[in-house]
Design a protein around this motif. Structure first.
Motif, short mmCIF file in Angstrom:
data_model
loop_
_atom_site.label_atom_id
_atom_site.label_comp_id
_atom_site.label_asym_id
_atom_site.label_seq_id
_atom_site.Cartn_x
_atom_site.Cartn_y
_atom_site.Cartn_z
N GLN A 1 110.01 -0.67 96.65
CA GLN A 1 110.49 0.60 97.23
C GLN A 1 111.91 0.82 97.79
N MET A 2 112.39 -0.35 98.39
CA MET A 2 113.62 -0.59 98.83
C MET A 2 114.59 -0.95 97.48
N ALA A 3 113.92 -1.45 96.86
CA ALA A 3 114.94 -1.84 95.34
C ALA A 3 115.03 -0.39 94.76
N ASP A 4 113.87 0.61 94.64
CA ASP A 4 114.07 1.61 93.89
C ASP A 4 114.89 2.70 94.75
N ALA A 5 114.94 2.56 96.08
CA ALA A 5 115.82 3.52 96.79
C ALA A 5 117.45 3.00 96.54
N TYR A 6 117.64 1.72 96.45
CA TYR A 6 119.02 1.30 96.31
C TYR A 6 119.39 1.76 94.86
N LEU A 7 118.43 1.59 93.83
CA LEU A 7 118.80 2.06 92.39
C LEU A 7 118.97 3.49 92.38
N SER A 8 118.26 4.10 93.12
CA SER A 8 118.40 5.68 93.08
C SER A 8 119.83 6.06 93.48
N THR A 9 120.15 5.57 94.64
CA THR A 9 121.54 6.02 95.33
C THR A 9 122.48 5.41 94.34
N ALA A 10 122.34 4.44 93.73
CA ALA A 10 123.78 3.72 92.90
C ALA A 10 123.67 4.52 91.84
N ILE A 11 122.73 5.00 91.13
CA ILE A 11 122.63 5.70 89.83
C ILE A 11 123.51 6.95 90.02
N VAL A 12 123.09 7.74 90.85
CA VAL A 12 123.62 9.09 90.92
C VAL A 12 124.95 9.09 91.58
N ASP A 13 125.25 7.86 92.54
CA ASP A 13 126.67 8.08 92.82
C ASP A 13 127.63 7.46 92.02
N GLU A 14 127.22 6.54 90.87
CA GLU A 14 128.00 6.24 89.89
C GLU A 14 128.15 7.41 88.92
N THR A 15 127.14 8.01 88.72
CA THR A 15 127.44 9.18 87.66
C THR A 15 128.48 10.26 88.26
N LEU A 16 128.41 10.54 89.54
CA LEU A 16 129.23 11.36 90.27
C LEU A 16 130.70 10.74 89.87
N ARG A 17 130.87 9.54 90.56
CA ARG A 17 132.27 8.98 90.45
C ARG A 17 132.84 9.09 88.79
N PHE A 18 132.11 8.55 87.96
CA PHE A 18 132.45 8.42 86.55
C PHE A 18 132.69 9.73 86.05
N ALA A 19 132.15 10.66 86.06
CA ALA A 19 132.02 12.07 85.84
C ALA A 19 133.50 12.77 86.40
N ALA A 20 133.78 12.58 87.78
CA ALA A 20 134.80 13.04 88.27
C ALA A 20 136.06 12.31 88.10
N SER A 21 136.13 11.13 87.97
CA SER A 21 137.28 10.17 87.53
C SER A 21 137.51 10.62 86.29
N SER A 22 136.71 10.76 85.41
CA SER A 22 136.90 10.90 83.82
C SER A 22 137.76 12.30 83.55
N LEU A 23 137.22 13.21 84.40
CA LEU A 23 137.88 14.65 84.08
C LEU A 23 138.81 15.14 85.21
N ASP A 24 139.32 13.98 86.10
CA ASP A 24 140.40 14.21 87.10
C ASP A 24 139.81 15.45 88.03
N ALA A 25 138.44 15.36 88.15
CA ALA A 25 138.05 16.61 89.24
C ALA A 25 137.78 16.23 90.58
N PRO A 26 138.11 17.11 91.59
CA PRO A 26 138.05 17.03 93.03
C PRO A 26 136.57 17.14 93.48
N ALA A 27 135.89 17.77 92.54
CA ALA A 27 134.65 18.11 93.38
C ALA A 27 133.40 18.08 92.19
N THR A 28 132.12 17.77 92.75
CA THR A 28 130.92 17.72 91.87
C THR A 28 129.60 18.37 92.80
N ILE A 29 128.77 18.70 92.14
CA ILE A 29 127.52 19.23 92.46
C ILE A 29 126.44 18.74 91.53
#
Length: 233
Positions: A2-30
């Motif tokens: 469960q701890m591993a799943d929780a870490y993976l859950s956070t890491a996947i979404v955080d990386e998705t937001l970072r990658f998308a915002a950085s690729s599009l030079d965008a200041p905000a995401t939802i």
């Protein structure tokens, strides 16, 4: 696990937001997760006040050309605010523009993510008032969406939904049997399952026997191995 799943859950979404915002030079995401009824079950934001989503879910969405409850029913998986505005009355757009300007937002593009045709999440990329419109940028929008969707499908939440849908549709497990399966996967004993679900020990044993028969396996270890196999993308 469960701890591993929780870490993976956070890491996947955080990386998705970072990658998308950085690729599009965008200041905000939802980022929004959907439940089985295609309603927003949970969300997180970056670079924008939480009040925006509070206001949006409080009824502001009705004026949104990218109404989250409508675009997920469409065929398109990439939707641009600038293009969708053309389909709406001027007064409707004026109200929504005023709402966005309150939070310093000028434009938006949405990516809809689906699992076997069913929407499970949405990512909105937002930019400021001086930025170029997303719809006018020469960018591989569909390729980015596909890449993000592939990564998100490894999220434990999506894998769990895929597992539960397959257990129900292909193997005929009932919702209660699926609940037992999830507890077995996490190592719960029959007694623990009985206490968690508020049922008798004999009922738990009946559920386990039914699960074994429906999946065509012989023991608990085989159930866990079976689950690992069907959760693969």
């Amino acid at each position: 696990m469960q701890m591993a799943d929780a870490y993976l859950s956070t890491a996947i979404v955080d990386e998705t937001l970072r990658f998308a915002a950085s690729s599009l030079d965008a200041p905000a995401t939802i980022f929004c997760w959907f439940d089985n009824n295609a309603s927003i079950a949970d969300y997180q934001t970056t670079g924008v006040s939480k009040g925006l989503m509070d206001d949006y879910l409080d009824g502001r969405y009705v004026h949104d050309p990218l109404n989250v409850y409508e675009i997920t029913c469409g065929a398109a998986d990439v939707a641009f605010l600038a293009r969708e505005r053309a389909r709406f009355p001027e007064e409707n757009n004026r109200i929504h523009d005023a709402f966005l300007q309150r939070y310093g937002i000028h434009d938006e593009v949405n990516f809809i993510f689906r699992n076997e045709g069913v929407p499970f999440a949405l990512l909105a990329i937002l930019n400021g008032p001086c930025a170029e419109c997303f719809s006018s940028r020469p960018f591989a929008w569909e390729a980015m969406r596909d890449y993000l969707e592939f990564n998100l499908k490894m999220h434990p939440r999506v894998r769990r939904a895929r597992q539960d849908r397959m257990l129900a549709l292909r193997y005929g497990l009932t919702p209660r049997e699926i609940e037992v399966v999830d507890l077995l996967k996490n190592g719960a004993s029959n007694l623990a399952i009985a206490q968690i679900m508020g049922i008798g020990l004999a009922t738990v044993k009946t559920y386990v026997i039914n699960i074994l028969n429906k999946l065509g396996v012989e023991n608990r270890a085989a159930i866990i191995a079976f689950l690992a196999q069907i959760q693969l993308p």
